[in-house]
Design a protein around this motif. Structure first.
Motif, short mmCIF file in Angstrom:
data_model
loop_
_atom_site.label_atom_id
_atom_site.label_comp_id
_atom_site.label_asym_id
_atom_site.label_seq_id
_atom_site.Cartn_x
_atom_site.Cartn_y
_atom_site.Cartn_z
N GLU A 157 0.79 -1.10 0.07
CA GLU A 157 -0.06 0.14 -0.02
C GLU A 157 0.77 1.23 -0.02
O GLU A 157 0.37 2.42 -0.21
CB GLU A 157 -1.07 0.08 1.30
N SER A 158 2.18 1.19 0.09
CA SER A 158 3.06 2.23 0.02
C SER A 158 3.17 2.78 -1.41
O SER A 158 3.77 3.83 -1.52
CB SER A 158 4.23 1.92 0.64
N LEU A 159 2.65 2.13 -2.32
CA LEU A 159 3.06 2.38 -3.72
C LEU A 159 1.62 2.76 -4.47
O LEU A 159 0.55 2.07 -4.03
CB LEU A 159 3.53 1.36 -4.55
N GLY A 160 1.70 3.82 -5.39
CA GLY A 160 0.25 3.93 -6.02
C GLY A 160 -0.74 4.71 -5.32
O GLY A 160 -0.71 5.17 -4.28
N ASN A 161 -1.80 4.00 -5.83
CA ASN A 161 -3.27 4.24 -4.94
C ASN A 161 -3.52 2.99 -4.04
O ASN A 161 -4.20 2.19 -4.44
CB ASN A 161 -4.37 4.48 -6.01
#
Length: 232
Positions: A157-161
């Motif tokens: 969840e640290s990347l993108g949406n």
């Protein structure tokens, strides 16, 4: 009998080409995608790319495969090239000790047997114990995200949406997933962990696999060869 073996990409150019053409054909025919980062041919000369190939007993017909690419500063991981323009944080995120399972596919001939949904994902995680890595990445389509969770990946969840991107087209959703402990696999399904442990302890074996369309024999050869240019 189905054979599943692993090798370093430069060690078997002919098998690499069978892998490449089969993967490309699948992407173009079934998904209408001409170019994705995992479909590039740059990996064929990269000794830190481990190829997992599914073949017949004669090693002339390829039913599918996947790759494990280790980050070494020489060839970007496909996930870097794929999502870098959407989230530049990926470039600092990928470091030495990272690897990616990518380019996973299986032919129509073995559809429904569990080659892609079970065997390849499992073998990819099995190989992590033989590599100098501490982080495993994968970029999944929605259907393969479920497979990823079973073998121990969690959504990154640290990347993108919150871990998702529209890739490789605006109507395709991709999910970035990660394993931060590729040895103990704390998030893997307990039954799957047992199967992974068995293949890690016995990388050369023949066993019966059970897929949605029944059972079949698989001959595994999962010992990664040492690099040709390594020193004693």
């Amino acid at each position: 009998m189905i054979n599943v073996r692993v090798f370093r990409a430069p060690d078997d150019p002919e098998a690499c080409m069978r892998f490449y053409t089969g993967h490309l054909k699948l992407l173009e025919i079934y998904f209408g995608i001409a170019q994705v980062t995992s479909g590039s041919a740059d990996w064929m000369q990269h000794e830190n790319t481990i190829v997992i190939i599914v073949e017949d007993e004669t090693r002339t017909k390829t039913y599918g495969g996947a790759r494990v690419q280790v980050a070494d500063g020489k060839l970007p991981l496909p996930i870097e090239t794929a999502i870098g323009k959407y989230d530049p944080r990926i470039y600092s995120y990928i470091k030495k000790g990272s690897a990616e399972i990518c380019g996973m596919w299986n032919s129509k001939e073995v559809a429904g047997m569990g080659i892609g949904s079970q065997v390849l994902a499992r073998v990819g995680v099995v190989l992590g114990a033989q590599l100098p890595i501490d982080t495993y990445h994968v970029l999944c389509a929605p259907i393969t995200a479920r497979v990823g969770k079973r073998v121990g990946f969690i959504i990154d969840e640290s990347l993108g949406n919150n871990g998702t991107f529209f890739y490789p087209k605006d109507d395709f959703l991709a999910t970035a997933m990660v394993i931060t402990d590729p040895f103990s696999l704390p998030h893997a399904d307990p039954k799957e962990k047992l199967l992974i442990s068995d293949l890690r302890e016995n990388p050369m074996q023949t066993k019966i696999e059970v897929g949605p369309k029944g059972s079949y024999d698989v001959n595994y050869s999962l010992k990664i060869p040492s690099p040709v240019h390594s020193t004693p």
